[in-house]
Scaffold this active site. Structure first.
Site, short mmCIF file in Angstrom:
data_model
loop_
_atom_site.label_atom_id
_atom_site.label_comp_id
_atom_site.label_asym_id
_atom_site.label_seq_id
_atom_site.Cartn_x
_atom_site.Cartn_y
_atom_site.Cartn_z
N LYS A 218 2.02 -3.78 6.75
CA LYS A 218 2.49 -3.80 5.34
C LYS A 218 4.00 -3.60 5.29
O LYS A 218 4.70 -4.28 4.53
CB LYS A 218 1.77 -2.71 4.54
CG LYS A 218 0.28 -2.94 4.37
CD LYS A 218 -0.04 -4.19 3.57
CE LYS A 218 -1.53 -4.42 3.38
NZ LYS A 218 -1.87 -5.72 2.81
N SER B 134 0.83 -1.20 0.00
CA SER B 134 0.00 0.00 0.00
C SER B 134 0.86 1.25 0.00
O SER B 134 1.96 1.26 0.57
CB SER B 134 -0.86 -0.02 1.27
OG SER B 134 -1.46 1.22 1.49
N TYR C 44 -2.00 -0.91 10.91
CA TYR C 44 -2.22 -1.47 9.57
C TYR C 44 -1.01 -1.22 8.67
O TYR C 44 -0.48 -2.13 8.03
CB TYR C 44 -3.48 -0.86 8.93
CG TYR C 44 -3.57 -1.13 7.44
CD1 TYR C 44 -3.88 -2.40 6.98
CD2 TYR C 44 -3.31 -0.13 6.50
CE1 TYR C 44 -3.93 -2.66 5.61
CE2 TYR C 44 -3.37 -0.37 5.15
CZ TYR C 44 -3.68 -1.65 4.71
OH TYR C 44 -3.72 -1.90 3.35
P1 NAD Z 1 -11.18 -6.71 1.06
O1 NAD Z 1 -11.40 -6.71 2.53
O2 NAD Z 1 -12.34 -6.46 0.17
O3 NAD Z 1 -10.50 -8.09 0.62
C1 NAD Z 1 -9.70 -8.86 1.48
C2 NAD Z 1 -10.21 -10.29 1.44
O4 NAD Z 1 -9.41 -11.09 2.31
C3 NAD Z 1 -11.67 -10.42 1.91
O5 NAD Z 1 -12.38 -11.16 0.95
C4 NAD Z 1 -11.56 -11.15 3.23
O6 NAD Z 1 -12.68 -12.00 3.47
C5 NAD Z 1 -10.27 -11.95 3.02
N1 NAD Z 1 -9.58 -12.33 4.27
C6 NAD Z 1 -9.32 -11.55 5.34
N2 NAD Z 1 -8.65 -12.26 6.27
C7 NAD Z 1 -8.49 -13.51 5.75
C8 NAD Z 1 -7.87 -14.70 6.21
N3 NAD Z 1 -7.30 -14.76 7.43
N4 NAD Z 1 -7.88 -15.79 5.41
C9 NAD Z 1 -8.47 -15.75 4.21
N5 NAD Z 1 -9.08 -14.66 3.71
C10 NAD Z 1 -9.08 -13.55 4.47
O7 NAD Z 1 -10.00 -5.68 0.76
P2 NAD Z 1 -9.44 -5.12 -0.63
O8 NAD Z 1 -9.75 -3.67 -0.68
O9 NAD Z 1 -9.84 -6.00 -1.74
O10 NAD Z 1 -7.88 -5.24 -0.33
C11 NAD Z 1 -7.12 -6.36 -0.75
C12 NAD Z 1 -5.69 -6.19 -0.28
O11 NAD Z 1 -5.17 -4.96 -0.81
C13 NAD Z 1 -5.52 -6.09 1.24
O12 NAD Z 1 -4.34 -6.77 1.60
C14 NAD Z 1 -5.37 -4.59 1.48
O13 NAD Z 1 -4.61 -4.33 2.64
C15 NAD Z 1 -4.64 -4.16 0.23
N6 NAD Z 1 -4.83 -2.74 -0.11
C16 NAD Z 1 -6.11 -2.27 -0.26
C17 NAD Z 1 -6.29 -0.91 -0.58
C18 NAD Z 1 -7.67 -0.34 -0.70
O14 NAD Z 1 -7.80 0.88 -0.63
N7 NAD Z 1 -8.73 -1.14 -0.91
C19 NAD Z 1 -5.17 -0.08 -0.75
C20 NAD Z 1 -3.91 -0.61 -0.60
C21 NAD Z 1 -3.75 -1.96 -0.28
C1 WQD Z 2 -9.31 9.90 0.71
C2 WQD Z 2 -9.50 11.39 0.97
C3 WQD Z 2 -9.83 11.93 3.30
C4 WQD Z 2 -13.70 10.02 3.79
C5 WQD Z 2 -6.69 4.93 2.73
C6 WQD Z 2 -5.66 4.21 3.54
C7 WQD Z 2 -4.57 3.71 2.65
C8 WQD Z 2 -5.14 2.87 1.50
C9 WQD Z 2 -6.21 3.59 0.78
C10 WQD Z 2 -5.11 0.57 2.22
C11 WQD Z 2 -8.75 11.85 2.23
C12 WQD Z 2 -11.05 12.28 2.47
C13 WQD Z 2 -12.51 10.47 3.25
C14 WQD Z 2 -14.72 10.94 4.13
C15 WQD Z 2 -13.29 12.73 3.36
N1 WQD Z 2 -5.74 1.66 1.98
N2 WQD Z 2 -12.31 11.80 3.05
N3 WQD Z 2 -14.46 12.28 3.89
O1 WQD Z 2 -6.86 7.99 3.49
O2 WQD Z 2 -5.99 8.30 1.13
O3 WQD Z 2 -6.07 6.05 2.10
O4 WQD Z 2 -7.20 4.05 1.71
O5 WQD Z 2 -3.94 0.34 2.14
O6 WQD Z 2 -3.74 2.95 3.46
O7 WQD Z 2 -5.14 5.11 4.50
O8 WQD Z 2 -8.18 7.15 1.49
O9 WQD Z 2 -10.56 7.10 0.87
O10 WQD Z 2 -9.95 7.19 3.33
O11 WQD Z 2 -9.57 9.19 1.89
O12 WQD Z 2 -13.11 13.93 3.18
O13 WQD Z 2 -15.78 10.60 4.66
O14 WQD Z 2 -10.88 11.62 1.25
O15 WQD Z 2 -9.57 12.91 4.26
O16 WQD Z 2 -8.27 13.13 1.95
P1 WQD Z 2 -6.73 7.49 2.12
P2 WQD Z 2 -9.64 7.57 1.92
#
Ligand code: NAD
Ligand code: WQD
Length: 340
Positions: free
Chosen positions: A155, A127, A151
Site C-alpha cells: 500500500k 489503508s 501487505y
Molecule cells: P476483498 O478480498 O473482499 O476484495 C478484493 C477483490 O479483488 C476480490 O473480489 C478479489 O477476487 C479481487 N481480486 C484480487 N486479486 C485480483 C486480480 N489480480 N484481478 C482482479 N481482481 C482481483 O477485499 P476488501 O475487504 O473488499 O478490500 C478491498 C480493497 O480495500 C483491497 O485493496 C484492500 O487491501 C483494501 N482495504 C481493505 C480493508 C479491510 O479491512 N477490508 C482495509 C483497508 C484497505
Molecule cells: C481488530 C482488533 C485485534 C481478531 C487489519 C489490518 C489493516 C486493515 C484492517 C487492510 C485488534 C483484535 C482480532 C481476533 C482479537 N486491513 N482481534 N481477536 O488489525 O486493526 O487491522 O484490518 O488494510 O491493515 O491490519 O483489524 O480486525 O484484525 O483486529 O482480539 O480473533 O481485534 O487484536 O485489536 P486490525 P482486526
C-alpha cells in the site's frame, strides 16, 4: 466507470451505491477472493431500488494488460476505483511475492491502461496500516508513514507510485483513500463479508462464533494502555465507506494530482466494546477468552476524519450498533456466506 475488485466485500457494496447514484459500472474481478453471487445480488438489489446505472461484469485478472486495453477501448470508462488486491496481513508475511505481484502488478497495469486511454481520475483503496506505530491517534493524513508487513508495504509503495505518476504529468486526479476498520454488511442482508478459511479480522470471527462455525473468540491481549486493556480501533460501517467512495468520485476534480484522505469515523472502540455490541445484536452470549497479544498490534488506531469532511463533504453516520446489527443480519441469513 470501471471498478476493479467489485465482487469483493467493499467493492460489492460500493458498486451498488454507485449504481444507485446513477453511474454505469463495469466490474473487473478475477473472483480469486469473492463470488459471482455477490454480483448477481448487487444487480437484483439495484433493480429493486430502481437504480439508474447499468452493471457489466468481466471476470478478469487486473494484471491482464490486453484485457484491460479491450475494456478501455470501449470508450465508456472515464474514471476508475481500484479495489482489486490481496489483503491478509499474516498471509503477506508468508507469501510476500504474491502480494507484490498482485497488488503492485495490478496497479501498474491499470494505471498504464488509464494513461494510454486518456483516463485520469482514480480512487485507490489504501489503508490505515500505512501509519507507523509512532504516529499518534487521532491520525491525520500527514502523520509519519511506516508499516510492518509486506501487505502494508504494497500500500505504501503504491501510494508513492501514484504520487510519482501524478507528478510526472498534469491532469491526474488521484484519491488515496485510507480505510480504517470496515465492518458490517449491506442492510438488506444480501451482500457482506465472506472470508475464505479462518477469518483474520475481529468482526467476521465474532460472527462465525455467533453462528457456531467457531468455538470461541480469543481476545488478543488485555494489557494494553487503554481503558479496558484491549486494543482500540476505528470501526466504520461498509455502507458509510461505500458512500465515501461515491463522494470521492464526485469530488475528484478537487484532488489536482494525488492526495490521501482518511475514511474513518473518528471514534474508537475496544475489542470488548465490539464484543458487547455484537452480543447485543446477536441476542445471546458469545463465548470468548482473554489470550496473548497478537504480534504487531498497536494499542490505539483512530482516524482524524476532518479532511474527508472538508474535501469530500462526507462523514460517517452509522453507529457500532448499526454495524453489528447489519453484520448479524448478513451472517445469520447466510451462515456460510455466498456458499461457494
Ligand atoms: P476483498 O478480498 O473482499 O476484495 C478484493 C477483490 O479483488 C476480490 O473480489 C478479489 O477476487 C479481487 N481480486 C484480487 N486479486 C485480483 C486480480 N489480480 N484481478 C482482479 N481482481 C482481483 O477485499 P476488501 O475487504 O473488499 O478490500 C478491498 C480493497 O480495500 C483491497 O485493496 C484492500 O487491501 C483494501 N482495504 C481493505 C480493508 C479491510 O479491512 N477490508 C482495509 C483497508 C484497505
Ligand atoms: C481488530 C482488533 C485485534 C481478531 C487489519 C489490518 C489493516 C486493515 C484492517 C487492510 C485488534 C483484535 C482480532 C481476533 C482479537 N486491513 N482481534 N481477536 O488489525 O486493526 O487491522 O484490518 O488494510 O491493515 O491490519 O483489524 O480486525 O484484525 O483486529 O482480539 O480473533 O481485534 O487484536 O485489536 P486490525 P482486526
Amino acid at each position: 466507470m470501471l471498478v476493479t475488485g467489485g465482487a469483493g466485500f467493499i467493492g460489492s457494496v460500493t458498486t451498488l451505491a454507485l449504481l444507485e447514484a446513477g453511474h454505469d459500472v463495469i466490474v473487473a474481478d478475477d473472483l480469486s477472493n469473492s463470488s459471482k453471487h455477490a454480483i448477481d445480488r448487487v444487480e437484483s438489489l439495484a433493480r429493486e431500488s430502481g437504480a439508474a446505472g447499468d452493471l457489466e461484469f468481466h471476470e478478469l485478472d487486473a494484471r491482464d494488460d490486453a484485457a484491460l486495453h479491450d475494456l478501455f477501448a470501449s470508450g465508456h470508462i472515464t474514471s476508475v476505483i481500484h479495489f482489486a488486491g490481496l489483503k491478509a496481513v499474516g498471509e503477506s508475511v508468508d507469501k510476500p511475492l504474491d502480494y507484490y505481484r498482485v497488488n503492485l502488478g495490478s496497479t501498474v497495469s491499470l494505471v498504464t491502461a488509464m494513461r494510454d486511454h486518456g483516463v485520469r481520475d482514480l480512487v485507490f483503496s489504501s489503508s490505515a496500516t500505512v501509519y507507523g506505530p509512532e504516529a499518534q491517534s487521532p491520525l491525520r493524513e500527514d502523520a509519519a508513514l511506516s508499516t510492518s508487513s509486506p501487505y502494508g508495504r504494497t500500500k505504501l509503495f503504491i501510494e508513492q507510485m501514484l504520487r510519482d505518476v501524478a507528478a510526472a504529468e498534469p491532469g491526474w486526479n488521484i484519491a488515496l483513500l485510507r480505510y480504517f476498520n470496515p465492518i458490517g454488511a449491506h442492510p438488506s442482508g444480501l451482500i457482506g463479508e465472506d472470508p475464505r478459511g479462518i477469518p483474520n479480522n475481529l468482526m467476521p470471527y465474532i460472527m462465525q462464533v455467533a453462528v457456531g462455525r467457531r468455538d470461541e473468540l480469543v481476545v488478543f491481549g488485555d494489557d494494553y494502555d487503554t481503558a479496558d486493556g484491549t486494543c482500540v480501533r476505528d470501526y466504520i460501517h461498509v455502507l458509510d465507506l461505500a458512500d465515501g467512495h461515491v463522494a470521492a468520485l464526485h469530488a475528484i476534480d478537487r484532488f489536482h494530482g494525488c492526495q490521501a484522505v482518511n475514511l474513518g469515523t473518528g471514534t474508537g472502540h475496544s475489542v470488548l466494546e465490539v464484543l458487547a455490541a455484537a452480543t447485543a445484536a446477536v441476542g445471546k452470549p458469545l463465548p470468548f477468552r482473554l489470550g496473548a497479544r497478537r504480534p504487531g498490534d498497536i494499542a490505539v488506531t483512530v482516524a482524524d476524519p476532518s479532511r474527508a469532511a472538508a474535501l469530500l463533504g462526507w462523514s460517517a453516520t452509522r453507529t457500532l450498533n448499526d454495524m453489528c446489527t447489519d453484520a448479524w443480519r448478513w451472517q445469520s441469513t447466510n451462515p456460510f456466506g455466498y456458499g461457494d
